[in-house]
Design a protein around this motif. Structure first.
Motif, PDB file in Angstrom:
ATOM      1  N   VAL A 118      36.918  45.507  25.700  1.00  0.00           N
ATOM      2  CA  VAL A 118      36.702  44.312  25.825  1.00  0.00           C
ATOM      3  C   VAL A 118      35.676  43.968  26.914  1.00  0.00           C
ATOM      4  O   VAL A 118      35.627  44.306  27.905  1.00  0.00           O
ATOM      5  N   THR A 119      34.704  43.036  26.193  1.00  0.00           N
ATOM      6  CA  THR A 119      33.500  42.627  26.885  1.00  0.00           C
ATOM      7  C   THR A 119      33.720  41.495  27.196  1.00  0.00           C
ATOM      8  O   THR A 119      33.966  40.426  26.320  1.00  0.00           O
ATOM      9  N   CYS A 120      33.556  41.017  28.382  1.00  0.00           N
ATOM     10  CA  CYS A 120      33.770  39.668  29.039  1.00  0.00           C
ATOM     11  C   CYS A 120      32.281  38.882  29.610  1.00  0.00           C
ATOM     12  O   CYS A 120      31.668  39.820  30.404  1.00  0.00           O
ATOM     13  N   ASN A 167      31.712  47.290  35.582  1.00  0.00           N
ATOM     14  CA  ASN A 167      31.038  45.843  35.869  1.00  0.00           C
ATOM     15  C   ASN A 167      29.998  45.963  37.262  1.00  0.00           C
ATOM     16  O   ASN A 167      30.206  46.871  37.879  1.00  0.00           O
ATOM     17  N   PRO A 168      29.174  45.097  37.108  1.00  0.00           N
ATOM     18  CA  PRO A 168      28.056  45.296  38.092  1.00  0.00           C
ATOM     19  C   PRO A 168      28.689  44.689  39.659  1.00  0.00           C
ATOM     20  O   PRO A 168      29.470  43.785  39.445  1.00  0.00           O
ATOM     21  N   LYS A 221      34.342  45.352  41.882  1.00  0.00           N
ATOM     22  CA  LYS A 221      35.381  45.139  40.859  1.00  0.00           C
ATOM     23  C   LYS A 221      35.614  43.537  40.758  1.00  0.00           C
ATOM     24  O   LYS A 221      35.900  43.121  41.906  1.00  0.00           O
ATOM     25  N   ASN A 222      35.525  43.083  39.419  1.00  0.00           N
ATOM     26  CA  ASN A 222      35.764  41.465  39.568  1.00  0.00           C
ATOM     27  C   ASN A 222      36.575  41.169  38.582  1.00  0.00           C
ATOM     28  O   ASN A 222      36.620  40.213  38.132  1.00  0.00           O
ATOM     29  N   TYR A 223      37.822  41.965  38.351  1.00  0.00           N
ATOM     30  CA  TYR A 223      38.814  41.707  37.519  1.00  0.00           C
ATOM     31  C   TYR A 223      40.216  42.212  38.337  1.00  0.00           C
ATOM     32  O   TYR A 223      40.212  43.118  38.981  1.00  0.00           O
ATOM     33  N   LYS A 228      48.437  40.015  32.774  1.00  0.00           N
ATOM     34  CA  LYS A 228      47.411  38.988  32.637  1.00  0.00           C
ATOM     35  C   LYS A 228      46.164  39.770  33.326  1.00  0.00           C
ATOM     36  O   LYS A 228      46.393  40.212  34.372  1.00  0.00           O
ATOM     37  N   VAL A 229      45.090  39.867  32.732  1.00  0.00           N
ATOM     38  CA  VAL A 229      43.796  40.278  33.190  1.00  0.00           C
ATOM     39  C   VAL A 229      42.966  39.081  33.625  1.00  0.00           C
ATOM     40  O   VAL A 229      42.691  38.404  32.543  1.00  0.00           O
ATOM     41  N   THR A 230      42.646  38.685  34.864  1.00  0.00           N
ATOM     42  CA  THR A 230      41.853  37.786  35.064  1.00  0.00           C
ATOM     43  C   THR A 230      40.658  38.452  35.496  1.00  0.00           C
ATOM     44  O   THR A 230      40.264  39.304  36.372  1.00  0.00           O
ATOM     45  N   MET A 231      39.738  37.851  34.617  1.00  0.00           N
ATOM     46  CA  MET A 231      37.942  38.333  34.786  1.00  0.00           C
ATOM     47  C   MET A 231      37.196  37.297  35.605  1.00  0.00           C
ATOM     48  O   MET A 231      36.874  36.298  35.022  1.00  0.00           O
ATOM     49  N   ASN A 232      36.627  37.720  36.738  1.00  0.00           N
ATOM     50  CA  ASN A 232      35.630  36.648  37.196  1.00  0.00           C
ATOM     51  C   ASN A 232      34.284  37.263  37.331  1.00  0.00           C
ATOM     52  O   ASN A 232      33.614  37.541  38.355  1.00  0.00           O
ATOM     53  N   GLY A 233      33.532  37.312  36.114  1.00  0.00           N
ATOM     54  CA  GLY A 233      32.370  37.649  35.818  1.00  0.00           C
ATOM     55  C   GLY A 233      32.072  38.613  34.820  1.00  0.00           C
ATOM     56  O   GLY A 233      33.151  39.155  34.270  1.00  0.00           O
ATOM     57  N   ASP A 234      30.845  38.997  34.364  1.00  0.00           N
ATOM     58  CA  ASP A 234      30.615  39.834  33.251  1.00  0.00           C
ATOM     59  C   ASP A 234      31.306  41.398  33.698  1.00  0.00           C
ATOM     60  O   ASP A 234      31.289  41.851  34.853  1.00  0.00           O
ATOM     61  N   SER A 235      31.936  41.817  32.841  1.00  0.00           N
ATOM     62  CA  SER A 235      32.793  43.050  32.779  1.00  0.00           C
ATOM     63  C   SER A 235      32.966  43.687  31.571  1.00  0.00           C
ATOM     64  O   SER A 235      32.966  43.087  30.458  1.00  0.00           O
TER      65      SER A 235
END
Length: 235
Positions: free
Chosen positions: A14-16, A34-35, A38-40, A74-81
């Protein structure tokens, strides 16, 4: 925005891009990239993915009552990952639903879906039931990013009568799901019972799901039957 891809047929990638959310089978996460930090993050979905509390509570009750309950996070992604998901080495099948397109699927075969899918549990039959009961899980496309990832025990067989107008007949314990752009398009439940069933001499193929030429559907079948089968119920 989310995009789904398969990796070696057995994992979901999964690419966000930006920020988004994802609903996944609990415990299915296997890796992430992710850069920076960790942002998820993950959280268990206690009731259901519906936005309304009342709908979520009713959906949770329905899932427990019908046997279609499955642990969801639920996976919450706050930025590219980029994150990866899998379950017991099963094959992963990805499908992008068009707006209004419906997939009816056994809950155990759901790996992940995006918020652009409307999730619910509904009844599909009367008098006959599988080991999962008289219900199925349903995902309906409601936006441009309606991705669904399904699990299959082996490489799936894809059957379709959309263009051929043929009759499809499948074993209920091998069905993963069926897709339709004309609503639910549920199958007819066919039985072939005789006196041999009562003396233990049945063929083992006494029940089937059948879609006729007036029900344009695409059906996914796995090369491995569930244990339990379907049996006659009491109305």
């Amino acid at each position: 925005m989310l995009t789904f891809e398969t990796v070696n047929e057995l994992s979901l990638k999964v690419t966000c891009s930006g920020s988004d959310t994802l609903f996944v089978k609990a415990g299915a996460f296997i890796a992430g990239d992710n850069p920076g930090n960790k942002n998820y993050r993950f959280e268990k979905v206690l009731l259901g993915p519906q936005q309304s509390l009342a709908q979520a509570a009713f959906g949770s009750l329905m899932r427990r009552a019908t046997g279609e309950n499955f642990p969801l996070m639920k996976v919450t992604m706050n930025g590219d990952s980029v994150t990866y998901y899998a379950d017991k080495g099963q094959h992963v099948v990805i499908y992008q639903l068009a707006p209004g397109e419906v997939v009816s699927v056994e809950s155990e075969n759901i790996l992940a879906f995006t918020p652009d899918c409307n999730y619910q549990v509904r009844f599909i039959g009367s008098g006959i039931f599988s080991q999962k009961g008289l219900a199925t899980s349903t995902l309906t496309g409601k936006g441009p990013n309606a991705y669904v990832a399904l699990l299959c025990n082996g490489n799936p067989i894809v059957l379709s009568n959309v263009n051929s107008n043929s009759t499809l007949c499948v074993d209920p314990d091998a069905v993963i799901c069926w897709f339709s752009q004309r609503g639910y398009c549920d199958p007819q439940i066919k039985t072939d019972l005789s006196w041999k069933n009562f003396i233990g001499q049945a063929s083992g193929e006494s029940y089937s799901y059948e879609w006729n030429s007036h029900q344009p559907v695409t059906v996914l079948v796995q090369p491995n039957e569930r244990i339990g089968g379907i049996r006659v119920g009491i109305d």
